[in-house]
Design an enzyme around this catalytic site. Structure first.
Site, PDB file in Angstrom:
ATOM      1  N   LYS A  93      -0.498  15.536  -4.532  1.00 38.08           N
ATOM      2  CA  LYS A  93       0.525  14.221  -5.031  1.00 38.08           C
ATOM      3  C   LYS A  93       1.418  15.696  -6.186  1.00 38.08           C
ATOM      4  O   LYS A  93       2.820  15.627  -6.829  1.00 38.08           O
ATOM      5  CB  LYS A  93       0.405  13.256  -5.795  1.00 38.08           C
ATOM      6  CG  LYS A  93      -0.282  12.664  -5.043  1.00 38.08           C
ATOM      7  CD  LYS A  93      -0.532  11.377  -5.788  1.00 38.08           C
ATOM      8  CE  LYS A  93      -2.035  10.173  -4.817  1.00 38.08           C
ATOM      9  NZ  LYS A  93      -2.335  10.214  -3.866  1.00 38.08           N
ATOM     10  N   ASP A 117       1.227  -1.213  -0.268  1.00 38.88           N
ATOM     11  CA  ASP A 117      -0.437  -0.388  -0.115  1.00 38.88           C
ATOM     12  C   ASP A 117       1.048   1.098   0.322  1.00 38.88           C
ATOM     13  O   ASP A 117       1.126   2.129   0.896  1.00 38.88           O
ATOM     14  CB  ASP A 117      -1.102  -0.166   1.304  1.00 38.88           C
ATOM     15  CG  ASP A 117      -1.836   1.542   1.632  1.00 38.88           C
ATOM     16  OD1 ASP A 117      -1.808   1.652  -0.039  1.00 38.88           O
ATOM     17  OD2 ASP A 117      -2.525   2.020   2.264  1.00 38.88           O
ATOM     18  N   TRP A 118       1.407   2.121  -1.170  1.00 38.32           N
ATOM     19  CA  TRP A 118       1.861   2.944  -1.609  1.00 38.32           C
ATOM     20  C   TRP A 118       1.356   3.745  -2.209  1.00 38.32           C
ATOM     21  O   TRP A 118       0.938   3.542  -3.506  1.00 38.32           O
ATOM     22  CB  TRP A 118       3.181   2.311  -2.534  1.00 38.32           C
ATOM     23  CG  TRP A 118       4.441   2.463  -1.109  1.00 38.32           C
ATOM     24  CD1 TRP A 118       4.147   1.532  -0.297  1.00 38.32           C
ATOM     25  CD2 TRP A 118       5.561   1.681  -1.819  1.00 38.32           C
ATOM     26  NE1 TRP A 118       5.455   0.461  -0.258  1.00 38.32           N
ATOM     27  CE2 TRP A 118       6.211   0.470  -1.147  1.00 38.32           C
ATOM     28  CE3 TRP A 118       5.950   1.513  -2.762  1.00 38.32           C
ATOM     29  CZ2 TRP A 118       7.365  -0.004  -1.255  1.00 38.32           C
ATOM     30  CZ3 TRP A 118       7.278   0.914  -3.824  1.00 38.32           C
ATOM     31  CH2 TRP A 118       8.084   0.284  -2.442  1.00 38.32           C
ATOM     32  N   GLU A 119       0.861   4.703  -1.189  1.00 35.88           N
ATOM     33  CA  GLU A 119      -0.280   5.653  -2.345  1.00 35.88           C
ATOM     34  C   GLU A 119       0.047   7.367  -2.223  1.00 35.88           C
ATOM     35  O   GLU A 119      -0.480   8.214  -2.672  1.00 35.88           O
ATOM     36  CB  GLU A 119      -1.554   5.594  -1.349  1.00 35.88           C
ATOM     37  CG  GLU A 119      -2.174   4.054  -1.556  1.00 35.88           C
ATOM     38  CD  GLU A 119      -3.461   4.741  -0.156  1.00 35.88           C
ATOM     39  OE1 GLU A 119      -4.621   5.031  -0.574  1.00 35.88           O
ATOM     40  OE2 GLU A 119      -3.809   3.722   0.475  1.00 35.88           O
ATOM     41  N   TYR A 120       1.555   7.983  -1.359  1.00 31.78           N
ATOM     42  CA  TYR A 120       1.513   9.236  -1.932  1.00 31.78           C
ATOM     43  C   TYR A 120       2.081   9.375  -3.130  1.00 31.78           C
ATOM     44  O   TYR A 120       1.938  10.467  -3.408  1.00 31.78           O
ATOM     45  CB  TYR A 120       2.934   9.134  -0.363  1.00 31.78           C
ATOM     46  CG  TYR A 120       3.007   8.966   0.890  1.00 31.78           C
ATOM     47  CD1 TYR A 120       1.949   9.878   1.255  1.00 31.78           C
ATOM     48  CD2 TYR A 120       3.455   7.516   1.273  1.00 31.78           C
ATOM     49  CE1 TYR A 120       1.832   9.376   2.588  1.00 31.78           C
ATOM     50  CE2 TYR A 120       2.592   7.873   2.850  1.00 31.78           C
ATOM     51  CZ  TYR A 120       1.755   8.771   3.704  1.00 31.78           C
ATOM     52  OH  TYR A 120       1.774   8.714   4.527  1.00 31.78           O
TER      53      TYR A 120
END
Length: 481
Positions: free
Chosen positions: A160, A145-148
């Site tokens: 972003k 879970d990498w959402e940045y």
């Protein structure tokens, strides 16, 4: 099943007929061979599973309240201390040195992927994988879970955008007298190259170290059909987003599962827009699942929640359960993953609410769909495939007929299904659904075992190929006449 002898295949395709007919045959054979079987189910050959990924173990720790999660085939808590589970989610602080910026603009691990050593990151990531997944035989769900930031420059909008700004600054500080256009070009190129390397090498590391696990990124693929407030909203994925998903072939080829998400807003409860939103997101993921270099279609597990996005303890209505979970099953997903955060466990009252919902409406619906998927698989596909809607937009669902089945909760918290499908029930299933066969099986009802495999893991029977050749040649001759 007998395969077509090599000589016969040569006779069909390469006899001195007109070039156009030969090309037509090759084109159709290539189209058929591109159809991919489904990966074998992750759990006991069940065509559709429900997995739990919420920190409800805290209910036991804090309030001595044990939640009954028997309706879920796989269970895992996303808490930092939990390890050795069959549903594992890696947040940004749990897998290597993932670079990102805080909301105040403070860089963590260099902030940008091009500012961080990939090798140092991978070394730490290997240690983290060994900690959270100690078993080398792990065969569960492994979700990153990498959402940045997103790996594609064009998709780093709104909050972003800081990753584009910082990337431009990095280039302008390194080079003097450089034009704005050159800054943009170099910033985009260096960011995307590094972002790709971070995501691709990390998931490859996971797959190499725990090869039986189903590795993928949370929220990938994304349909970006969030304009639910638009007039005449259809839910369709914007064309540019579909093309961008196509450009992520390197990511799909490195993944062994896909984990899209369907979160519903309270303002669209029981809305047709919710159905459209869910349908196209799942359908886009299923499209992507067949585009990889794997011999099978990647399994799609749809992340969802018990409640609405703004109010996690306002639980989904029956209609919205159908629009999310029911839609996922009918379209051909391999399962759903129920995610939740600390809101679910912030008080004993909240734990009680969650337990009550899971063991009433929610649990009953999960049992309904998973059992109906099993009945359909057994009847139509000989337990060797999963049922998929014939017409993807049709309102046909994998539901048990209430006139034939009765679902009741037992005293020990398990759901008991009584009854059996009638001949009419089975006929309706056959009318509305078809089979997507698992690896190693083929045919309309998946009863035939694949004896030899080509690039896609499928084979063609001699009668099928001969019939195909005759049809194509007959069509060509009729055109000539």
């Amino acid at each position: 099943m007998q395969l077509l002898p090599e000589g016969q295949l040569r006779l069909c395709v390469f006899q001195p007929v007109h070039l156009t007919s030969g090309l037509l045959i090759l084109f159709i054979l290539k189209s058929i061979s591109s159809l991919k079987p489904a990966r074998l189910p992750v759990y006991q050959r069940k065509p559709f599973i429900a997995a739990w990924n919420a920190p409800t173990d805290l209910c036991l720790i804090k309030y001595n309240l044990t939640l009954n999660l028997k309706v879920f085939q796989m269970v895992g808590s996303p808490r930092l201390k939990d390890r050795g589970q069959n549903v594992v989610i890696f947040y940004a602080n749990r897998l290597g040195y993932y670079p990102w910026y805080t909301s105040e603009g403070v860089p963590i691990n260099g902030g940008l992927p091009q500012n961080t050593s990939l090798q140092v990151h991978l070394k730490k990531a290997a240690q983290d994988i060994n900690y959270y997944i100690p078993s080398e035989n792990f065969s569960g769900l492994a979700v990153i879970d990498w959402e940045y930031w997103r790996p594609q420059w064009a998709r780093n909008w709104n909050t972003k955008d800081i990753y584009r700004q910082k990337s431009r600054t990095l280039i302008s500080d390194m080079k003097e007298n450089i034009s704005a256009a050159d800054i943009e070009y170099s910033a985009k190129a260096t960011f995307e190259k590094s972002a790709k390397a971070f995501m691709e090498e990390t998931i490859k590391l996971g797959s190499k170290s725990r090869p039986k696990g189903l590795w993928g990124y949370y929220l990938y693929p994304d349909c970006h059909n969030y304009n639910v407030y638009a007039t005449n909203y259809t839910g369709s994925c914007p064309e540019e987003e579909v093309l961008r998903n196509n450009d992520l072939s390197w990511l799909w080829n490195s993944s062994t599962a896909l984990y899209p998400a369907v979160s519903i807003r309270k303002s669209f409860a029981d809305s047709e827009n919710t159905l459209h939103f869910s349908r196209f997101r799942v359908r886009e993921s299923l499209r992507i699942s067949t585009m990889t270099s794997q011999d099978y279609a990647l399994p799609v597990f749809v992340y969802t929640q018990l409640g609405y996005k703004e109010e996690p303890l306002l639980f989904l209505s029956k209609q919205d359960l159908i629009s999310t979970i029911g839609e996922s099953a009918a379209l051909g997903a391999a399962g759903i993953v129920v995610w939740g955060d600390m809101n679910l466990t912030s008080s004993e009252e909240n734990c009680t609410k969650v337990n009550r919902f899971v063991n009433s409406d929610f649990g009953s619906y999960i049992i309904n769909v998973t059992r109906a998927a099993e009945v359909c698989s057994r009847h139509l596909c000989k337990n060797n495939g999963r049922c998929v809607r014939k017409t993807w937009k049709a309102a046909h669902y994998l539901h048990l007929n209430p006139a034939s089945y009765h679902i009741e909760a037992s005293e020990d918290g398990e759901f008991i299904v009584r009854g059996r499908a009638s001949d009419t029930d089975l006929a309706v299933m056959a009318e509305n659904f078809l089979c997507h066969c698992y690896e190693g099986y083929e045919g309309a009802d998946c009863r035939e075992m694949t004896e030899a495999s080509g690039p896609s893991g499928l084979s063609l029977s001699s009668s099928s190929v001969i019939t195909l050749c005759l049809l194509v040649l007959a069509g060509y001759q009729s055109i000539q006449l």
